[in-house]
Design an enzyme around this catalytic site. Structure first.
Site, PDB file in Angstrom:
ATOM      1  CE  LYS A 181      -1.387   2.910   2.742  1.00 25.87           C
ATOM      2  NZ  LYS A 181      -1.348   4.072   1.820  1.00 25.87           N
ATOM      3  N   PRO A 182       1.055   1.864  -1.182  1.00 29.60           N
ATOM      4  CG  PRO A 182       0.934   2.655  -3.389  1.00 29.60           C
ATOM      5  CD  PRO A 182       0.458   1.544  -2.489  1.00 29.60           C
ATOM      6  N   GLY A 235       7.216   4.942   7.949  1.00 28.06           N
ATOM      7  CA  GLY A 235       6.363   6.119   8.108  1.00 28.06           C
ATOM      8  C   GLY A 235       6.557   6.728   9.479  1.00 28.06           C
ATOM      9  CD  GLU A 257      13.666   0.587   8.769  1.00 28.19           C
ATOM     10  OE1 GLU A 257      14.212   1.624   9.182  1.00 28.19           O
ATOM     11  OE2 GLU A 257      14.224  -0.521   8.787  1.00 28.19           O
TER      12      GLU A 257
HETATM   13  P1  NAP Z   1       2.666   8.535   7.705  1.00 29.75           P
HETATM   14  O1  NAP Z   1       1.663   9.571   7.818  1.00 29.75           O
HETATM   15  O2  NAP Z   1       2.926   7.657   8.861  1.00 29.75           O
HETATM   16  O3  NAP Z   1       2.285   7.680   6.416  1.00 29.75           O
HETATM   17  C1  NAP Z   1       3.069   6.616   5.978  1.00 29.75           C
HETATM   18  C2  NAP Z   1       2.179   5.578   5.340  1.00 29.75           C
HETATM   19  O4  NAP Z   1       1.285   5.091   6.324  1.00 29.75           O
HETATM   20  C3  NAP Z   1       1.326   6.085   4.201  1.00 29.75           C
HETATM   21  O5  NAP Z   1       1.226   5.081   3.225  1.00 29.75           O
HETATM   22  C4  NAP Z   1       0.000   6.328   4.875  1.00 29.75           C
HETATM   23  O6  NAP Z   1      -1.108   6.250   4.010  1.00 29.75           O
HETATM   24  C5  NAP Z   1      -0.044   5.182   5.852  1.00 29.75           C
HETATM   25  N1  NAP Z   1      -0.949   5.396   6.986  1.00 29.75           N
HETATM   26  C6  NAP Z   1      -1.312   6.552   7.564  1.00 29.75           C
HETATM   27  N2  NAP Z   1      -2.154   6.305   8.587  1.00 29.75           N
HETATM   28  C7  NAP Z   1      -2.322   4.971   8.644  1.00 29.75           C
HETATM   29  C8  NAP Z   1      -3.063   4.095   9.476  1.00 29.75           C
HETATM   30  N3  NAP Z   1      -3.820   4.552  10.473  1.00 29.75           N
HETATM   31  N4  NAP Z   1      -3.002   2.779   9.238  1.00 29.75           N
HETATM   32  C9  NAP Z   1      -2.240   2.295   8.241  1.00 29.75           C
HETATM   33  N5  NAP Z   1      -1.522   3.069   7.415  1.00 29.75           N
HETATM   34  C10 NAP Z   1      -1.550   4.385   7.621  1.00 29.75           C
HETATM   35  O7  NAP Z   1       4.100   9.146   7.355  1.00 29.75           O
HETATM   36  P2  NAP Z   1       4.458  10.114   6.165  1.00 29.75           P
HETATM   37  O8  NAP Z   1       4.150  11.484   6.583  1.00 29.75           O
HETATM   38  O9  NAP Z   1       3.922   9.630   4.889  1.00 29.75           O
HETATM   39  O10 NAP Z   1       6.014   9.867   6.060  1.00 29.75           O
HETATM   40  C11 NAP Z   1       6.913  10.565   6.787  1.00 29.75           C
HETATM   41  C12 NAP Z   1       7.366   9.763   7.995  1.00 29.75           C
HETATM   42  O11 NAP Z   1       8.037   8.581   7.553  1.00 29.75           O
HETATM   43  C13 NAP Z   1       8.380  10.515   8.807  1.00 29.75           C
HETATM   44  O12 NAP Z   1       8.134  10.349  10.180  1.00 29.75           O
HETATM   45  C14 NAP Z   1       9.691   9.854   8.410  1.00 29.75           C
HETATM   46  O13 NAP Z   1      10.697   9.995   9.372  1.00 29.75           O
HETATM   47  C15 NAP Z   1       9.272   8.446   8.232  1.00 29.75           C
HETATM   48  N6  NAP Z   1      10.245   7.715   7.399  1.00 29.75           N
HETATM   49  C16 NAP Z   1      11.015   6.768   8.009  1.00 29.75           C
HETATM   50  C17 NAP Z   1      11.971   6.096   7.278  1.00 29.75           C
HETATM   51  C18 NAP Z   1      12.830   5.043   7.927  1.00 29.75           C
HETATM   52  O14 NAP Z   1      13.401   4.230   7.205  1.00 29.75           O
HETATM   53  N7  NAP Z   1      12.951   4.996   9.231  1.00 29.75           N
HETATM   54  C19 NAP Z   1      12.131   6.355   5.920  1.00 29.75           C
HETATM   55  C20 NAP Z   1      11.331   7.332   5.330  1.00 29.75           C
HETATM   56  C21 NAP Z   1      10.385   7.993   6.094  1.00 29.75           C
HETATM   57  P3  NAP Z   1      -1.770   7.589   3.406  1.00 29.75           P
HETATM   58  O15 NAP Z   1      -0.747   8.147   2.514  1.00 29.75           O
HETATM   59  O16 NAP Z   1      -2.968   7.117   2.716  1.00 29.75           O
HETATM   60  O17 NAP Z   1      -2.063   8.476   4.582  1.00 29.75           O
END
Ligand code: NAP
Length: 485
Positions: A181-182, A235, A257
């Site tokens: 799921k992207p 995320g 991650e």
């Molecule tokens: P996010 O809001 O957590 O979203 C990430 C993914 O999770 C998206 O596909 C999102 O879908 C999905 N998602 C959101 N709410 C969900 C739920 N309740 N249940 C299941 N899936 C859900 O994070 P983001 O803003 O996209 O990404 C930035 C974050 O990722 C930052 O905190 C960054 O540090 C972290 N990150 C970590 C790494 C690592 O390797 N440690 C690498 C890159 C990024 P939708 O798009 O549909 O909301």
């Protein structure tokens, strides 16, 4: 366009069991260009039923995929690696359109992300168990490595390709099937990846992609299904916590991650020009929208002025613009919410006494841009020190002793990436051992490397992607004891 047209509508459906199909009821959602807020195209908006159909396909394909010889699995990855290389310009352009990053940087991500396919194509034939004699005699002890089983991958928008290949590569190599799921904001790169993997010969059902605006419902339903054996998530930490709770009922294997709050420490003995160069990479890669992004610059008092002046000069001269324009170095942030959040963090720091050396605001006009910013003397309790900035802002805090630097660096719930600049070898060892981080960069601003174990500790999660450790996340161990004289 070489090969397949990556923006072609036939690749904008759900990808389930080897076929492109509409979402239940024909629902779709728009993909937005962050450079001007316009609609790029639409993709299928998958429902819970669609996600369960994708899991059905992954479950059905699991047994035969696990039996497919490792060399064959590796060669499919290798073929995909070659196809991605051939189409790297198209993929970079597509990624730049949906995510905003400059095309040159997107190309860098294609190269980096694709290396996971090459690395794991080489790892597939090296999966092995062990044989040993019982230390007290009387039997032999064998271990058999098996794929974990059907996996569910959730990826973020900031690295639309690499965050997928880090999971898909080892899963394919290990013999796992998967549902991906992207992120809602950047589905196109993942759909293009599915088309390429199919062309490379990946059997139907092994990889299924569900784009959706209902991430919470879809994830809850897929995780509630006992046939799912593993979830890997990249995320934010709050969403990671929720998914860990949801994994508890079925005791799913997990890789998390999550977010970061990387310190970037510059000691008085550092090569300051090299530190500024590293700072530009650690801060500005992906417009600062990276979990590894330097979030807090901790600089020794003796070199703080020189470092701040040189960093300000470089940050102030960056070209901000549409990612597809020639010469752009800094693209837009992902959306308006991101601009608001960065604006609030900068205003809070300035109100708390920080000096604004350059930037500090969002330019007027369309798109979600923010001007590269440097702040000096940020108060210890400023929110910008405890939160992921996820934007082009470098806050500098001054320290005077090594202990103070380490204490400040570790004063966060996160533990993903950290950076240190020093020419003192003993100090390097002391610092690397004292920092509570999964990764420490010494005199470098770039840590990401498919051959290295990427991952964090504390609230940055657990599990490793890449390196020799990466495939372990997708393997189970069965111990077989055989009686023998
Ligand atoms: P996010 O809001 O957590 O979203 C990430 C993914 O999770 C998206 O596909 C999102 O879908 C999905 N998602 C959101 N709410 C969900 C739920 N309740 N249940 C299941 N899936 C859900 O994070 P983001 O803003 O996209 O990404 C930035 C974050 O990722 C930052 O905190 C960054 O540090 C972290 N990150 C970590 C790494 C690592 O390797 N440690 C690498 C890159 C990024 P939708 O798009 O549909 O909301």
């Amino acid at each position: 366009m070489s090969g397949l047209d990556l923006l072609a509508p036939e690749h904008h459906g759900l990808f389930i069991d080897g076929t492109w199909r509409e979402a239940e009821g024909g629902a779709s959602f728009a993909v937005i260009d962050p450079a001007d807020g316009s609609e790029l195209t639409t993709v299928a908006d998958g429902s819970v039923a669609d996600a369960v159909a994708a899991l059905d396909a992954a479950v059905a394909a699991q047994a035969s995929w696990a039996k497919t010889p490792p060399r064959t699995r590796g060669e499919i990855l290798r073929k995909a690696f070659e196809l991605i290389n051939e189409r790297s310009d198209d993929l970079a352009h597509l990624m730049s359109l949906e995510m905003g990053k400059p095309v040159a940087e997107a190309k860098g991500e294609v190269t980096y992300g694709n290396e996971f396919f090459r690395w794991f194509s080489e790892e597939a034939p090296r999966i092995h168990g062990r044989w040993m004699e019982n230390p007290v005699g009387g039997s032999r002890l064998l271990t058999v490595r098996k794929p974990v089983g059907p996996c569910f991958f959730i990826t973020p928008w900031n690295f639309p390709l690499a965050m997928g290949t880090r999971k898909i590569g080892p899963a394919i190599a290990a013999g796992c099937t998967m549902v991906v799921k992207p992120a809602e904001q950047t589905p196109l790169t993942m759909l293009a990846l599915a088309a390429i993997l199919t062309e490379a010969g990946l059997p139907e059902g092994v990889l299924n992609v569900v784009t959706t605006t209902s991430a919470p419902k879809v994830s809850a339903a897929v995780q509630a299904d006992p046939r799912l054996r593993k979830i890997s998530f990249t995320g934010s930490t709050p969403v990671g916590r929720l998914l860990v709770k949801q994994a508890a009922d079925n005791l799913q294997r997990m890789s998390m991650e999550l977010g970061g709050n990387a310190p970037f420490i510059v000691f008085e003995d550092a090569d300051i020009d090299a530190a500024v160069e590293g700072a530009m990479i650690a801060k500005m890669r992906n417009m600062g929208e990276a979990c590894t992004a330097a979030n807090r610059f901790l600089v020794h008092a003796d070199v703080a002025e020189e470092f701040a002046t040189k960093l300000t000069s470089q940050m102030g001269s960056l070209v901000v613009g549409r990612g597809q324009d020639e010469g752009t170095q800094v693209g837009p942030l992902i959306d308006e919410k991101a601009v608001d959040s960065v604006t609030a963090l900068v205003s809070g720091a300035v109100e708390g006494g920080a000096k604004l050396l350059t930037g500090g605001s969002a330019p007027s006009g369309p798109g979600y841009f923010f001007t590269p910013t440097v702040l000096l003397d940020v108060a210890a309790d400023a929110e910008i020190n405890s939160q992921e900035i996820f934007g082009p802002v470098a806050p500098i805090t001054v320290f005077t002793t090594e202990d103070e630097a380490v204490t400040k660096a570790n004063a966060t719930e996160y533990g993903l990436a950290s950076y240190v600049y020093t020419r003192d070898l003993s100090r390097t060892i002391r610092i690397a051992e004292s920092l509570e981080y999964g990764m420490v960069g010494v005199n470098t601003g770039l840590l990401s490397n498919p051959a290295a174990p990427f991952g964090g500790m504390k609230s940055s999660g657990f599990g490793r992607e890449g390196g020799f450790e990466g495939i372990e996340e997708y393997l189970e161990t069965t111990y077989v004891g055989i009686a023998a004289d």
